[in-house]
Design an enzyme around this catalytic site. Structure first.
Site, PDB file in Angstrom:
ATOM      1  N   GLU A 198      -5.605  -1.802   8.921  1.00  0.00           N
ATOM      2  CA  GLU A 198      -5.044  -0.454   8.841  1.00  0.00           C
ATOM      3  C   GLU A 198      -5.723   0.354   7.733  1.00  0.00           C
ATOM      4  O   GLU A 198      -5.951  -0.147   6.638  1.00  0.00           O
ATOM      5  CB  GLU A 198      -3.545  -0.566   8.553  1.00  0.00           C
ATOM      6  CG  GLU A 198      -2.817   0.747   8.377  1.00  0.00           C
ATOM      7  CD  GLU A 198      -1.348   0.558   8.016  1.00  0.00           C
ATOM      8  OE1 GLU A 198      -0.586   1.529   8.140  1.00  0.00           O
ATOM      9  OE2 GLU A 198      -0.956  -0.563   7.613  1.00  0.00           O
ATOM     10  N   LYS A 200       0.274   5.751  14.501  1.00  0.00           N
ATOM     11  CA  LYS A 200       1.421   4.989  13.999  1.00  0.00           C
ATOM     12  C   LYS A 200       2.718   5.742  14.295  1.00  0.00           C
ATOM     13  O   LYS A 200       2.825   6.947  14.040  1.00  0.00           O
ATOM     14  CB  LYS A 200       1.257   4.747  12.498  1.00  0.00           C
ATOM     15  CG  LYS A 200       2.222   3.739  11.895  1.00  0.00           C
ATOM     16  CD  LYS A 200       1.816   3.458  10.454  1.00  0.00           C
ATOM     17  CE  LYS A 200       2.644   2.386   9.782  1.00  0.00           C
ATOM     18  NZ  LYS A 200       2.171   2.111   8.409  1.00  0.00           N
ATOM     19  N   CYS A 252       1.033  -1.902  11.812  1.00  0.00           N
ATOM     20  CA  CYS A 252       1.828  -2.385  10.683  1.00  0.00           C
ATOM     21  C   CYS A 252       3.327  -2.260  10.946  1.00  0.00           C
ATOM     22  O   CYS A 252       3.896  -3.063  11.674  1.00  0.00           O
ATOM     23  CB  CYS A 252       1.403  -1.650   9.407  1.00  0.00           C
ATOM     24  SG  CYS A 252       1.873  -2.532   7.880  1.00  0.00           S
ATOM     25  N   GLY A 273      -4.564  -8.624 -27.590  1.00  0.00           N
ATOM     26  CA  GLY A 273      -4.043  -9.210 -28.806  1.00  0.00           C
ATOM     27  C   GLY A 273      -3.430 -10.563 -28.494  1.00  0.00           C
ATOM     28  O   GLY A 273      -2.515 -10.663 -27.668  1.00  0.00           O
ATOM     29  N   GLY A 331      -0.307 -15.974 -30.361  1.00  0.00           N
ATOM     30  CA  GLY A 331       0.184 -17.339 -30.501  1.00  0.00           C
ATOM     31  C   GLY A 331       1.415 -17.586 -29.663  1.00  0.00           C
ATOM     32  O   GLY A 331       1.916 -18.713 -29.610  1.00  0.00           O
TER      33      GLY A 331
END
Length: 583
Positions: free
Chosen positions: A73, A141, A177, A318, A321
């Site tokens: 589509e 459609k 679809c 960034g 930890g």
């Protein structure tokens, strides 16, 4: 891209070439039809590039002796175009590109391709059939979705339901679809003589959606008695991911061909007509990943395509930890390769030695660049600059957020200097309740985990540590140390800070958010599910007052049916609260 020779278990390349030459002489074998399925990755707005990709697929089909090469589509424009397709210059250029493709591919198989169409004053989502250098049919459609990420009713006109088109003697119906999610279009096509259903799709991914698709398409097959081909786009576009997963069903609903999810594929499917009508020759059934692998693969593909289509090749982030930045770094390495990922630790006096060790371990395990940029001097300078204005006030959240915003400034400086897109690392739990600093750790161009709740982040980290796939560009093994996953989450903006100081524990928070956001439920629904009323009311309040932050946040991969952006559109200023939250 794979050409599909041998993939579906068909004749050798030499046999196919001989058959193709026979067809050119007009000796087409009766009661057989070869369909080339092009599950490809289109780029929105790249008309020339998308047309070239379609022509490459057509060439593969021509070599394979195909009767028809089918693309998904709106392939010529890319999908989802949103309002771009309403621009006259754009949809006129797209239509011209389709007409040019027809002329360029006149000598060989027919082409089926999605694109915009004009009929009178109306703009339609259409499926074009190209044969012999011309457009020989257009399907419009009929059912226009107007939910979740779609606004097609404000963009397109609804087309009439029409009968099948014919390619090399085979009558094919193409519900586009959404048309195949309803029974009327397919039934009309069957009643008007269709012998096969070819369903072109731009169906965006959400978790386990492929099961929903297959169940609905089985219903269409049972209702019509026809074989059905479900052909889907693949690739990322903004927040949306098209996951491919093209499949073929025979009458009765049996799955006979399954293409892979999240990757391009070109496959040649043979159809034969017998006494019971047309059926596809069974082929290879590709592995379908479980929901954790779907999430991870979707995030990797979405990031890779967002960068590629936006013109970036490298990223930075960034690395704190913590678990969120660790999984974002891993996704980035799997998407782009370690050489294209920079991790930056920006410690303050509140950054623990454990966090420093963990961040370095993650970067070393992944093999990407790791830089350390302390923020103490910059923070001291900013504090001194503001001191005359802040005199007489007590330190509070303002000073904590200065750290985060300083980190954002430094990371954006690196992004500008080196041309690396900054990734932001807030999970869906934080994005929902605003547990993030706007213009600070929210700074960045893309967020791979924006639709991933914190509890899901932990699951994904463990899954990635235990699994490796060929599409991953990062190393195998436990790349995220167990300590990173297991330690109590903290922003480390003050001494001994924990996320649980400000929020309910994440299993509770995520459970409440799942009801309020994903289920669009109420505070009463949360209480009925066993959650504390005060917790639910607090989370609801945070959800609403954080809308302005989300409005300015980076896009991120859509993994669910209620991702933040097009799936959930709320006013920024909103005084309403659930009355149950006042009890």
């Amino acid at each position: 891209m794979t050409t599909g020779f041998g993939q579906i278990g068909f004749p050798s390349r030499g046999d196919l070439l001989n058959q193709a030459q026979d067809k050119m002489k007009g000796t087409r074998m009766a009661d057989r039809f070869r369909l080339t399925l092009a599950q490809l990755n289109a780029t929105v707005g790249d008309l020339a590039g998308n047309s070239a990709r379609a022509q490459t697929a057509w060439e593969a089909g021509r070599v394979a002796g195909a009767d028809l090469v089918a693309l998904p589509e709106m392939f010529i424009t890319g999908y989802n175009t949103q309002d771009l397709v309403m621009k006259p210059a754009f949809h006129q250029a797209a239509i011209a590109a389709i007409e040019g493709l027809a002329r360029d591919c006149a000598d060989g198989p027919a082409i089926a391709i999605g694109g915009p169409a004009l009929e009178g004053a109306g703009l339609y989502n259409a499926y074009y059939i190209l044969q012999g250098g011309q457009v020989t049919a257009r399907v419009f459609k009929h059912h226009l979705p107007n939910e979740t990420v779609f606004d097609e009713k404000r963009i397109y006109q609804s087309g009439d339901v029409t009968g099948p088109y014919t390619v090399r003697g085979l009558r094919i119906g193409s519900p586009i679809c959404e048309d195949a999610w309803h029974d009327d279009v397919a039934e009309t096509l069957a009643e008007t003589g269709a012998e096969m259903l070819l369903v072109p799709n731009g169906s965006p991914h959400y978790r386990d959606k492929i099961d929903t698709r297959q169940n609905l398409m089985v219903a269409r097959v049972i209702e019509t008695g026809l074989p059905l081909v479900y052909l889907n786009l693949v690739g990322g576009q903004d927040d949306q991911i098209f996951d491919g997963g093209t499949f073929v069903l025979n009458p009765g609903g049996r799955l006979v061909v399954q293409l892979p999810m999240f990757e391009e594929a070109v496959a040649h499917v043979e159809f034969e007509r017998g006494g019971a009508g047309w059926q596809a020759v069974p082929g290879v059934l590709a592995h379908l990943p479980d929901d954790l692998e779907q999430d991870y693969n979707a995030m990797v593909l979405a990031l890779r395509d967002y960068l590629r289509k936006a013109g970036f090749s490298r990223v930075l982030l960034g690395l704190s930890g913590g678990v969120d930045s660790a999984i974002v770094a891993t996704i980035a390495v799997d998407a782009l390769g370690p050489e294209n990922v920079r991790c930056v630790m920006l410690p303050s006096e509140y950054t623990s030695e454990e966090s420093l060790e963990d961040a370095r371990s993650v970067a070393e395990n992944l093999g990407c660049r790791y830089d350390t940029v302390p923020i103490a001097q910059g923070r001291a300078a900013i504090t001194a600059t503001l001191a005359p204005l802040f005199e007489g006030t007590a330190p509070d959240l303002t000073e904590e957020n200065i750290q985060s915003r300083l980190r954002g400034l430094l990371l954006m400086a690196l992004s500008n200097k080196f041309g690396e897109m900054l990734l932001t690392t807030g999970n869906k739990s934080e994005v929902a309740v605003g547990y993030a600093t706007i213009y600070g750790d929210m700074a960045g161009g893309y967020n791979p985990i924006k639709d991933l709740y914190k509890t899901r982040v932990f699951e994904i980290c463990r899954w990635r540590n235990a699994h490796h796939r060929g599409w991953m560009q990062g190393p195998e093994g436990a790349v995220i140390p167990a300590r990173v996953i297991d330690k109590p989450p903290s922003a480390e903006l003050r001494a001994d800070q924990k996320d649980s100081d400000s929020l309910p524990d994440y299993p509770v928070l995520d459970g409440i958010l799942h009801i309020l956001v994903d289920q669009d439920g109420s505070v009463s629904d949360c209480v009925a599910a066993g959650y504390d009323a005060a917790d639910a009311a607090k989370v609801e309040h945070l959800l609403y007052i954080s809308e302005y932050k989300r409005f300015q946040s980076a896009p991120g991969a859509r993994l669910s049916k209620r991702a933040f952006w097009l799936d959930r559109r709320y006013p920024i200023v909103n005084r309403w609260r659930d009355s149950a939250s006042e009890v």
